[in-house]
Scaffold this motif. Structure first.
Motif, short mmCIF file in Angstrom:
data_model
loop_
_atom_site.label_atom_id
_atom_site.label_comp_id
_atom_site.label_asym_id
_atom_site.label_seq_id
_atom_site.Cartn_x
_atom_site.Cartn_y
_atom_site.Cartn_z
N THR A 57 60.55 66.54 12.20
CA THR A 57 59.73 67.63 11.67
C THR A 57 58.82 68.17 12.77
OG1 THR A 57 59.73 66.71 9.45
CG2 THR A 57 57.97 68.24 9.98
N LEU A 58 58.77 69.47 12.91
CA LEU A 58 57.87 70.13 13.84
C LEU A 58 56.69 70.67 13.03
CD1 LEU A 58 57.47 71.01 16.81
CD2 LEU A 58 58.60 73.17 16.21
N THR A 59 55.49 70.28 13.42
CA THR A 59 54.28 70.68 12.70
C THR A 59 53.48 71.67 13.54
OG1 THR A 59 54.18 68.52 11.63
CG2 THR A 59 52.20 69.86 11.54
N LEU A 60 52.96 72.68 12.87
CA LEU A 60 52.17 73.72 13.54
C LEU A 60 50.79 73.80 12.89
CD1 LEU A 60 51.96 76.26 15.45
CD2 LEU A 60 52.74 77.59 13.46
N ALA A 61 49.75 73.76 13.72
CA ALA A 61 48.38 73.96 13.25
C ALA A 61 47.82 75.22 13.90
CB ALA A 61 47.50 72.76 13.59
N ILE A 62 47.14 76.03 13.12
CA ILE A 62 46.51 77.25 13.61
C ILE A 62 45.05 77.21 13.19
CG2 ILE A 62 46.48 79.77 13.54
CD1 ILE A 62 49.43 79.58 12.56
N THR A 63 44.16 77.46 14.14
CA THR A 63 42.74 77.53 13.81
C THR A 63 42.19 78.86 14.31
OG1 THR A 63 40.57 76.47 14.08
CG2 THR A 63 42.13 76.22 15.90
N VAL A 64 41.46 79.54 13.42
CA VAL A 64 40.94 80.89 13.71
C VAL A 64 39.42 80.87 13.66
CG1 VAL A 64 40.87 83.28 12.92
CG2 VAL A 64 43.01 81.99 12.77
N GLU A 65 38.81 81.52 14.63
CA GLU A 65 37.37 81.70 14.64
C GLU A 65 37.07 83.10 15.17
OE1 GLU A 65 33.23 79.64 16.30
OE2 GLU A 65 35.17 78.97 17.05
N GLY A 66 36.48 83.94 14.32
CA GLY A 66 36.23 85.31 14.74
C GLY A 66 37.53 86.03 15.05
N GLU A 67 37.62 86.58 16.26
CA GLU A 67 38.83 87.30 16.65
C GLU A 67 39.69 86.51 17.64
OE1 GLU A 67 37.55 91.10 18.09
OE2 GLU A 67 37.17 91.87 16.08
N LYS A 68 39.53 85.18 17.62
CA LYS A 68 40.32 84.32 18.49
C LYS A 68 41.04 83.25 17.67
CE LYS A 68 37.30 84.86 22.53
NZ LYS A 68 36.48 84.14 23.54
N ALA A 69 42.15 82.78 18.21
CA ALA A 69 42.92 81.74 17.51
C ALA A 69 43.55 80.80 18.52
CB ALA A 69 43.99 82.36 16.64
N ILE A 70 43.71 79.55 18.10
CA ILE A 70 44.42 78.53 18.87
C ILE A 70 45.47 77.92 17.95
CG2 ILE A 70 44.23 76.24 19.91
CD1 ILE A 70 41.47 77.02 20.92
#
Length: 215
Positions: free
Chosen positions: A75-88
């Protein structure tokens, strides 16, 4: 008896017929003009399409996690975190595959990039993020659902060795340890309180937000 009578009668009939013909032509022209609507212009069509597909802006801060199956059965897991107008974003399989990406989070759209031509293009629909992840010439489709703390993306780095973890909404954890020479192995277990045992020492991982500088 005058011979002009018949001619006058024919002339009158001719004038009347001509007048009716002109009136009918005018009515036909008016009807035709009203019935045919002008074709939409390219600009109008494009504006309509943009309105129909406009994405919803991201919250000020948010985390999303999704998974997809690999051909190997892993399984490939993806996490996305957003703050304001930026994302990681961070993707890993818990063993060897991992990739960090970052970029803008504007108008509900993500265009994230990472090392070795990695990329993630996604859109926010007001609830989840759906998009396409590319790593090493391979591509996967993800739908990442919103998660609440303690779920999210965590990292700990010391002496050139980095531990990266993703905790999903059900408390499941997957992570990869990257050594200073670039080799990867499964990361040590991350506990619900964000602590882990790394190289025999108890450490506390840092929760990553979209405005951080990692990767």
């Amino acid at each position: 008896m005058s011979r002009l009578g018949p001619w006058l009668t024919l002339a009158a009939v001719g004038v009347l017929g001509g007048t009716l013909f002109v009136v009918n032509m005018a009515q036909d022209t008016t009807t035709s003009t009203e019935a045919v609507a002008p074709p939409p212009t390219a600009a109008t069509t494009q504006a309509t399409a943009q309105d129909e597909t406009a994405a919803t802006p991201f919250p000020a801060e948010a985390d999303y996690v999704g998974t997809t199956s690999l051909a190997s059965g892993a399984t490939l897991t993806l996490a996305i975190t957003v703050e304001g107008e930026k994302a990681i974003a961070y993707a890993c399989d818990g063993v060897a595959i991992e990739s960090w990406l970052d970029g803008p989070a504007e108008a509900g759209t993500l265009r994230l990039t990472g090392k070795n031509a990695a990329s993630f293009d996604g859109d926010f629909d007001g609830d989840a993020v759906t998009g396409s992840l590319a790593i090493g010439g391979k591509q996967w489709t993800f739908t990442a659902a919103p998660v609440q703390p303690p779920a999210g993306l965590y990292v700990y780095e010391a002496a050139g060795v980095r531990q990266s973890w993703i905790t999903d909404g059900a408390g499941r954890v997957t992570g990869v340890q990257r050594a200073a020479d670039g080799t990867t192995t499964p990361a040590p277990a991350l506990r619900p309180d964000g602590t882990a045992t790394v190289a025999g020492a108890e450490v506390t991982a840092t929760k990553v937000s979209g405005g951080d500088d990692v990767g």
